[in-house]
Design a protein around this motif. Sequence first.
Motif, PDB file in Angstrom:
ATOM      1  N   THR A 102       0.863  -1.180   0.000  1.00  0.00           N
ATOM      2  CA  THR A 102       0.000   0.000   0.000  1.00  0.00           C
ATOM      3  C   THR A 102       0.903   1.234   0.000  1.00  0.00           C
ATOM      4  N   PHE A 116      -3.157  10.865   0.912  1.00  0.00           N
ATOM      5  CA  PHE A 116      -4.091   9.834   0.498  1.00  0.00           C
ATOM      6  C   PHE A 116      -3.431   8.462   0.645  1.00  0.00           C
ATOM      7  N   LYS A 117      -4.237   7.473   0.980  1.00  0.00           N
ATOM      8  CA  LYS A 117      -3.767   6.097   1.045  1.00  0.00           C
ATOM      9  C   LYS A 117      -4.246   5.356  -0.190  1.00  0.00           C
ATOM     10  N   CYS A 118      -3.327   4.715  -0.895  1.00  0.00           N
ATOM     11  CA  CYS A 118      -3.645   3.955  -2.105  1.00  0.00           C
ATOM     12  C   CYS A 118      -3.529   2.462  -1.784  1.00  0.00           C
ATOM     13  N   ILE A 124      -8.812   4.368  -2.980  1.00  0.00           N
ATOM     14  CA  ILE A 124      -8.087   5.573  -2.590  1.00  0.00           C
ATOM     15  C   ILE A 124      -8.885   6.283  -1.511  1.00  0.00           C
ATOM     16  N   THR A 125      -8.278   6.491  -0.339  1.00  0.00           N
ATOM     17  CA  THR A 125      -8.971   7.155   0.761  1.00  0.00           C
ATOM     18  C   THR A 125      -8.088   8.250   1.332  1.00  0.00           C
TER      19      THR A 125
END
Length: 477
Positions: free
Chosen positions: A420, A431-433, A438-439
């Motif tokens: 991740t 953002f976290k991928c 995507i959050t």
Amino acid sequence: GKSQPRTASHPDSDAGSVMSPAGCSHVNGFKVDNWKQNLRVIYQCFVWSGSVETRKRKAKSCVCHLCGAHLNRLHSCLHCVFFGCFSKKHIHDHAKNKRHNLAIDLLYGGIYCFVCQDYIYDKDMEQIAKEEQRKAWKLQGIGEKYSMWEPTKRELELLRHNPKRRKITFYSGHRSPHIPFRLLHLVWTHARHLAGYEQQDAHEFLIAALDVLHRHCKGDDNGKKANNPNHCSCIIDQIFTGGLQSDVTCQVCHGVSTTIDPFWDISLDLPGSSTPFWPLSPGSDGSVVNGDGHPSGATTLTDCLRRFTRPEHLGSSAKIKCSGCHSYQESTKQLTMKRLPIVACFHLKRFEHSAKLRRKITTYVSFPLELDMTPFMASSKESRMNGQYQQPVDSLNNENKYSLFAVVNHQGTLESGHYTTFIRQHKDQWFKCDDAIITKASIKDVLDSEGSVSHTHTNTRTGRHTDAHKDSQTRTQ
């Protein structure tokens, strides 16, 4: 980590694989009768599970039909009622015996084709997955937080009436979303060992991708401007290339032989590996390291960089021929940064491969939002004593300072895992991928992302950039 959706053919694929940039052709065998409703039911009951009842049903019924496990990347056959482990290849055995070519990942919802040997993309299936995911999020009360942006009718109308866009350098002008499957295929073509579904190392893929782009850019007009044939001014070298200085000092005459080599990343050893990490300097008792770190406390990125740039005694088994003594002598070697790149990539060596063992090192490593590389520069070498460094009076100089831009994390073991990424879009906006999910993330999420799984992270330089030479320079003092 998990492979990306496959969209191009590869020579090593099975003979039955019919892949092209258009996508997988094997989904057509699934798209019969009431396939859309069947797929929706699978997403509702076994993947997204929006309601409490469906989550209970998923926890109770979704186990491998062969070994009874809940985990191990459980997949469901799309052609019949069968759940199987992906890690232990129980779902693979089912697909081979029954000739059921498609299965769905019950955690992420990706569709896997056993003929193509990879996760695939199909526009119709993707649309159903997104619709059912939104419904599940709404039932869980998190629809507003995680819903993806899509233009409204009014926004679409404004876009149609205002077709002109301000173009910038390196921007193609195409308005469609960028799907980098051609880049993936290009890497597969030029780095065959990375092709296909097999689990791969994120750091190795980064270097392979940079190498492919560098070799393709080297022939363009920008790359040919330099007179020096070893010098490249392509966009990859301008951004990622730095200069690593190696000083080898003779222990007899104290003559110094210096070599400067280009680098795209810096690989750092960690405490817990078979390579001795502490103490940082010869003769130290290891209780306190440079005043702000110690073996019993949390290891920092700065600790790893101090170890990387400390003098190392090569010993009697690695004597070199000294040009001053004209004989083989013992020596010390020290690495420092001669030139810094615009983007500096640091690779934490978590995967250890040796004759005795193969394992993942889970030592926690903390990293800062702002990193000053001045102590590790060749120009600062005189002010260092066995790894010690005195902060200069002019601490406001931003020439060698970097801001954290991205962190790549690995979850899992040496044999099986998942990557991740945290990435910064604007200042303090992260953002976290996680594959296609995507959050938004907070700075705390980024810095608390376990250093024990942090595999590679990148800092973006805030200061000016000096030319990055590709040639290797050697001089003797």
